[in-house]
Design an enzyme around this catalytic site. Structure first.
Site, mmCIF file in Angstrom:
data_model
loop_
_atom_site.group_PDB
_atom_site.id
_atom_site.type_symbol
_atom_site.label_atom_id
_atom_site.label_comp_id
_atom_site.label_asym_id
_atom_site.label_seq_id
_atom_site.Cartn_x
_atom_site.Cartn_y
_atom_site.Cartn_z
ATOM 1 N N HIS A 122 1.831 10.194 2.086
ATOM 2 C CA HIS A 122 1.351 8.823 2.295
ATOM 3 C C HIS A 122 0.062 8.595 1.508
ATOM 4 C CE1 HIS A 122 0.572 5.075 4.568
ATOM 5 N NE2 HIS A 122 1.832 5.182 4.971
ATOM 6 N N GLU B 155 5.795 5.293 -0.495
ATOM 7 C CA GLU B 155 6.105 6.237 0.578
ATOM 8 C C GLU B 155 7.579 6.647 0.476
ATOM 9 O OE1 GLU B 155 6.401 5.846 5.424
ATOM 10 O OE2 GLU B 155 4.972 4.580 4.340
#
Length: 399
Positions: A195, A358
């Site tokens: 992330h 992501e």
């Protein structure tokens, strides 16, 4: 994996340099717990908290070195800051959202920690997901580091123990990521991701005021997306990304900011929000150890200002694009970033000042059996477990 190459370098360079990586012992970590790795053209620092990346330094077209990922100056801040938006770490056991914090496996229903939207869903594994915990350092060298974590049964409501391992490795101009998670007791959902918040200008482009609107993004394989409701929980619909529409990043490269003001993006990042917080679905399928996963870039992000282009490779089949819609000018930049020569420039991240790519599987797939994602999201003992691989390639594109 991150890969920084010059235009003449083909993806085959990745294979050759990956095999030639050094394996000499690394020095001890810095006093604040950071481990700094390096290879020609790239330097990165990591901490055990969340198995997180804290800095990534790359050369730019301006003969300077840019720190292109969001983080904190002090490693200890990660564990005590309220401003921790799953920052550059490993948000597991199950990434993204779980509708109502509820799922079923073989007829048994489980309830996970409702840490999001005032108790309406689970986000990134719950309030104490894996990016909020301290990982063990299994090994490290000058160019690689491996973290491990044992996630116990019933933690955040997930069934069974899971043993996880993350290896970050640098080779010339590259960052490789390999993550694995193995269920040891019972079937359990596992969906992995990393992330990282990106700004390929290091928040130093005065022309864009530190925003990523001029960054160009292309996802040639992303013709579909997951439909969501007003709190970004999947509805079960799989939508087409129409050519020329606001979600079309497949037919041609497009600036991230091109459609941010469009009425077509109203609500796309939640009720009352204009921006991207969207799960794009890739066509095709590859396995973790299938060499073909390296042969096609699922996404390309580039900045004409810094002269840097990032190509993303992965064995996963979806990518959540988040255009930092919730940033509001309160998150501080690091000392290595921003307009530090100009006191009048903001030293914080503004709305649309970064982008998260992501990479993962289809979000909330455990609650949509019709999608057929169980084989990639639910694992039991002896089944081999979940394996995530990722690669980003940086190329010079000029100004």
């Amino acid at each position: 994996m991150l890969l920084l190459t010059k235009p003449s370098a083909a993806p085959l360079l990745f294979l050759a340099t990956a095999q030639a990586a050094q394996r000499t012992p690394a020095p001890s970590p810095c006093p604040d717990g950071e481990y700094t790795l390096s290879a020609p053209g790239i330097t990165a620092s990591f901490i055990p908290y969340g198995a997180s990346l804290t800095n990534l330094y790359l050369p730019s077209a301006h003969n300077t070195t840019l720190d292109v990922v969001l983080g904190f100056d002090n490693a200890s801040t990660y564990s005590r800051s309220a401003w921790h938006p799953h920052l550059t770490g490993v948000p597991w056991r199950y990434a993204n959202r779980i509708r109502n914090g509820t799922f079923s496996i073989d007829g048994e229903t489980f309830h996970t920690d409702l840490n999001h939207n005032r108790g309406l869903d689970t986000l990134h594994g719950g309030g104490e997901g894996w990016d909020w915990r301290i990982w063990d350092v299994v090994s490290h060298t000058t160019d690689s580091i491996t973290f491990s974590l044992v996630d116990p049964d019933s933690k955040e409501g997930f069934p069974g123990e899971v043993v996880a391992e993350v290896t970050y490795r640098l080779t010339p101009h590259q960052w490789h990521i390999r993550m694995t998670a193995r269920a040891t007791e019972v079937k359990t959902p596992v969906m992995l991701t990393s992330h990282t918040y990106w700004n390929l200008d290091g928040w130093r482009n005065t022309g864009s005021a530190g925003l990523v609107g001029e960054h160009e993004l292309r996802m040639s394989w992303a013709g579909r997306r997951v439909g969501v409701d007003g709190i970004l929980v999947p509805t079960g619909e799989i939508l087409q990304n129409e050519e020329g529409g606001v979600f079309d990043f497949w037919s041609a490269p497009k600036q991230i900011g091109q459609d941010l003001g469009s009425d077509g993006l109203e609500g796309a990042c939640g009720t009352g929000c204009k921006g991207y917080d969207t799960c794009f679905i890739f066509s095709g399928s590859v396995g973790c150890d299938d060499g073909n996963w390296r042969e096609r870039a699922v996404a390309t992000l580039k900045s004409p200002w810094s002269g840097c282009q990032m190509d993303v490779y992965t064995n996963q089949q979806a990518l959540q694009v988040y255009s930092c819609n919730n940033m509001n000018g309160t998150f501080p930049l690091m000392e290595t970033q921003g307009f530090f020569e100009d006191a009048e420039r903001p030293r914080t991240v503004q709305k649309y000042g970064c982008v998260v790519l992501e990479v993962e599987d289809w979000i909330d797939g455990i609650n949509h059996p019709g999608w057929g994602r169980e084989g990639r999201q639910v694992f039991g003992p002896g089944e081999g477990g979940m394996c995530f691989r990722r690669c980003m390639i940086f190329r010079w594109i000029g100004r």
